[in-house]
Design a protein around this motif. Sequence first.
Motif, PDB file in Angstrom:
ATOM      1  N   THR A   1       0.832  -1.203   0.000  1.00 35.95           N
ATOM      2  CA  THR A   1       0.000   0.000   0.000  1.00 35.95           C
ATOM      3  C   THR A   1       0.865   1.252   0.000  1.00 35.95           C
ATOM      4  OG1 THR A   1      -1.742  -1.164   1.186  1.00 35.95           O
ATOM      5  CG2 THR A   1      -1.813   1.237   1.238  1.00 35.95           C
ATOM      6  N   LEU A   2       1.896   1.273   0.829  1.00 39.95           N
ATOM      7  CA  LEU A   2       2.784   2.439   0.874  1.00 39.95           C
ATOM      8  C   LEU A   2       3.563   2.601  -0.428  1.00 39.95           C
ATOM      9  CD1 LEU A   2       4.062   2.151   4.544  1.00 39.95           C
ATOM     10  CD2 LEU A   2       2.436   3.805   3.608  1.00 39.95           C
ATOM     11  N   LEU A   3       3.966   1.490  -1.031  1.00 35.08           N
ATOM     12  CA  LEU A   3       4.655   1.557  -2.316  1.00 35.08           C
ATOM     13  C   LEU A   3       3.724   2.115  -3.393  1.00 35.08           C
ATOM     14  CD1 LEU A   3       7.144   0.883  -4.038  1.00 35.08           C
ATOM     15  CD2 LEU A   3       6.139  -1.356  -4.412  1.00 35.08           C
ATOM     16  N   GLY A   4       2.479   1.657  -3.394  1.00 35.28           N
ATOM     17  CA  GLY A   4       1.510   2.182  -4.358  1.00 35.28           C
ATOM     18  C   GLY A   4       1.252   3.659  -4.175  1.00 35.28           C
ATOM     19  N   SER A   5       1.206   4.107  -2.931  1.00 33.25           N
ATOM     20  CA  SER A   5       0.980   5.535  -2.695  1.00 33.25           C
ATOM     21  C   SER A   5       2.182   6.360  -3.140  1.00 33.25           C
ATOM     22  CB  SER A   5       0.661   5.797  -1.224  1.00 33.25           C
ATOM     23  OG  SER A   5       1.807   5.596  -0.423  1.00 33.25           O
ATOM     24  N   GLU A   6       3.381   5.846  -2.954  1.00 37.55           N
ATOM     25  CA  GLU A   6       4.574   6.555  -3.419  1.00 37.55           C
ATOM     26  C   GLU A   6       4.609   6.627  -4.941  1.00 37.55           C
ATOM     27  OE1 GLU A   6       7.008   8.275  -1.941  1.00 37.55           O
ATOM     28  OE2 GLU A   6       5.893   8.032  -0.084  1.00 37.55           O
ATOM     29  N   LEU A   7       4.213   5.544  -5.616  1.00 40.52           N
ATOM     30  CA  LEU A   7       4.173   5.563  -7.073  1.00 40.52           C
ATOM     31  C   LEU A   7       3.138   6.564  -7.580  1.00 40.52           C
ATOM     32  CD1 LEU A   7       4.471   1.757  -7.887  1.00 40.52           C
ATOM     33  CD2 LEU A   7       6.178   3.530  -8.277  1.00 40.52           C
ATOM     34  N   ALA A   8       1.992   6.611  -6.937  1.00 44.11           N
ATOM     35  CA  ALA A   8       0.953   7.559  -7.341  1.00 44.11           C
ATOM     36  C   ALA A   8       1.408   8.992  -7.092  1.00 44.11           C
ATOM     37  CB  ALA A   8      -0.339   7.277  -6.579  1.00 44.11           C
ATOM     38  N   ARG A   9       2.090   9.212  -5.990  1.00 46.89           N
ATOM     39  CA  ARG A   9       2.576  10.552  -5.674  1.00 46.89           C
ATOM     40  C   ARG A   9       3.643  10.998  -6.667  1.00 46.89           C
ATOM     41  NH1 ARG A   9       4.735  11.033   0.110  1.00 46.89           N
ATOM     42  NH2 ARG A   9       2.608  10.298   0.487  1.00 46.89           N
ATOM     43  N   SER A  10       4.566  10.102  -7.025  1.00 41.95           N
ATOM     44  CA  SER A  10       5.609  10.473  -7.977  1.00 41.95           C
ATOM     45  C   SER A  10       5.033  10.671  -9.371  1.00 41.95           C
ATOM     46  CB  SER A  10       6.719   9.429  -7.994  1.00 41.95           C
ATOM     47  OG  SER A  10       6.244   8.220  -8.544  1.00 41.95           O
ATOM     48  N   ALA A  11       3.997   9.942  -9.722  1.00 39.06           N
ATOM     49  CA  ALA A  11       3.368  10.123 -11.035  1.00 39.06           C
ATOM     50  C   ALA A  11       2.655  11.462 -11.104  1.00 39.06           C
ATOM     51  CB  ALA A  11       2.393   8.992 -11.310  1.00 39.06           C
ATOM     52  N   SER A  12       2.107  11.929  -9.997  1.00 36.65           N
ATOM     53  CA  SER A  12       1.402  13.205 -10.019  1.00 36.65           C
ATOM     54  C   SER A  12       2.363  14.386 -10.018  1.00 36.65           C
ATOM     55  CB  SER A  12       0.451  13.317  -8.824  1.00 36.65           C
ATOM     56  OG  SER A  12       1.176  13.416  -7.625  1.00 36.65           O
ATOM     57  N   ARG A  13       3.596  14.184  -9.594  1.00 38.49           N
ATOM     58  CA  ARG A  13       4.587  15.258  -9.575  1.00 38.49           C
ATOM     59  C   ARG A  13       5.363  15.362 -10.872  1.00 38.49           C
ATOM     60  NH1 ARG A  13       7.930  13.953  -4.435  1.00 38.49           N
ATOM     61  NH2 ARG A  13       6.215  13.469  -3.071  1.00 38.49           N
ATOM     62  N   ARG A  14       5.255  14.355 -11.729  1.00 38.95           N
ATOM     63  CA  ARG A  14       6.033  14.323 -12.956  1.00 38.95           C
ATOM     64  C   ARG A  14       5.645  15.508 -13.847  1.00 38.95           C
ATOM     65  NH1 ARG A  14       5.268   8.862 -15.257  1.00 38.95           N
ATOM     66  NH2 ARG A  14       6.186   8.296 -13.270  1.00 38.95           N
ATOM     67  N   PRO A  15       6.625  16.241 -14.379  1.00 38.09           N
ATOM     68  CA  PRO A  15       6.290  17.377 -15.250  1.00 38.09           C
ATOM     69  C   PRO A  15       5.625  16.886 -16.538  1.00 38.09           C
ATOM     70  CG  PRO A  15       8.653  17.002 -15.243  1.00 38.09           C
ATOM     71  CD  PRO A  15       8.048  16.076 -14.229  1.00 38.09           C
ATOM     72  N   ARG A  16       4.661  17.638 -16.987  1.00 36.05           N
ATOM     73  CA  ARG A  16       3.923  17.255 -18.185  1.00 36.05           C
ATOM     74  C   ARG A  16       4.418  18.083 -19.357  1.00 36.05           C
ATOM     75  NH1 ARG A  16      -1.545  15.004 -16.152  1.00 36.05           N
ATOM     76  NH2 ARG A  16      -1.027  14.762 -13.989  1.00 36.05           N
ATOM     77  N   SER A  17       5.511  17.661 -19.960  1.00 40.69           N
ATOM     78  CA  SER A  17       6.117  18.417 -21.051  1.00 40.69           C
ATOM     79  C   SER A  17       5.310  18.299 -22.336  1.00 40.69           C
ATOM     80  CB  SER A  17       7.542  17.927 -21.290  1.00 40.69           C
ATOM     81  OG  SER A  17       7.528  16.555 -21.620  1.00 40.69           O
ATOM     82  N   GLN A  18       4.426  17.331 -22.438  1.00 39.15           N
ATOM     83  CA  GLN A  18       3.645  17.135 -23.643  1.00 39.15           C
ATOM     84  C   GLN A  18       2.453  18.081 -23.721  1.00 39.15           C
ATOM     85  OE1 GLN A  18       4.641  15.215 -26.011  1.00 39.15           O
ATOM     86  NE2 GLN A  18       6.361  14.354 -24.895  1.00 39.15           N
ATOM     87  N   GLN A  19       2.049  18.664 -22.588  1.00 36.44           N
ATOM     88  CA  GLN A  19       0.896  19.546 -22.602  1.00 36.44           C
ATOM     89  C   GLN A  19       1.259  20.909 -23.167  1.00 36.44           C
ATOM     90  OE1 GLN A  19      -0.556  19.791 -18.604  1.00 36.44           O
ATOM     91  NE2 GLN A  19      -2.035  18.165 -18.939  1.00 36.44           N
ATOM     92  N   SER A  20       0.330  21.478 -23.909  1.00 31.94           N
ATOM     93  CA  SER A  20       0.574  22.837 -24.415  1.00 31.94           C
ATOM     94  C   SER A  20       0.165  23.831 -23.338  1.00 31.94           C
ATOM     95  CB  SER A  20      -0.212  23.076 -25.692  1.00 31.94           C
ATOM     96  OG  SER A  20      -1.583  23.025 -25.425  1.00 31.94           O
ATOM     97  N   ASN A  21       0.846  24.934 -23.284  1.00 33.98           N
ATOM     98  CA  ASN A  21       0.540  25.934 -22.267  1.00 33.98           C
ATOM     99  C   ASN A  21      -0.246  27.104 -22.803  1.00 33.98           C
ATOM    100  OD1 ASN A  21       2.505  27.106 -23.750  1.00 33.98           O
ATOM    101  ND2 ASN A  21       3.979  27.366 -22.081  1.00 33.98           N
ATOM    102  N   GLY A  22      -0.731  27.009 -24.030  1.00 30.24           N
ATOM    103  CA  GLY A  22      -1.564  28.064 -24.585  1.00 30.24           C
ATOM    104  C   GLY A  22      -0.774  29.115 -25.362  1.00 30.24           C
ATOM    105  N   ASP A  23       0.533  28.943 -25.513  1.00 31.81           N
ATOM    106  CA  ASP A  23       1.356  29.915 -26.230  1.00 31.81           C
ATOM    107  C   ASP A  23       1.557  29.534 -27.693  1.00 31.81           C
ATOM    108  OD1 ASP A  23       1.671  31.359 -23.940  1.00 31.81           O
ATOM    109  OD2 ASP A  23       3.601  30.449 -23.409  1.00 31.81           O
ATOM    110  N   ASP A  24       0.726  28.681 -28.235  1.00 32.85           N
ATOM    111  CA  ASP A  24       0.908  28.195 -29.612  1.00 32.85           C
ATOM    112  C   ASP A  24       0.747  29.320 -30.593  1.00 32.85           C
ATOM    113  OD1 ASP A  24      -0.136  24.816 -29.485  1.00 32.85           O
ATOM    114  OD2 ASP A  24       0.372  26.099 -27.841  1.00 32.85           O
TER     115      ASP A  24
END
Length: 62
Positions: free
Chosen positions: A39-62
């Motif tokens: 359970t703790l390992l799963g929570s750490e994986l979920a936490r690290s996945a939510s902190r990962r930068p999303r470089s694929q998303q556009s920020n509206g400056d297109d």
Amino acid sequence: MLVLILAVVILLLVGGCVCVFWTARGDAPRWARGVAKATLLGSELARSASRRPRSQQSNGDD
């Protein structure tokens, strides 16, 4: 069917949290310590996945 799957997932999450609490008290059996560790390992994986930068998303400056 979707409600049943969601109910099972919620029960597994609650059971994992109970095992974490039980293990923290110090009197848990070996299987509960294993569930708590998973359970703790799963929570750490979920936490690290939510902190990962999303470089694929556009920020509206297109």
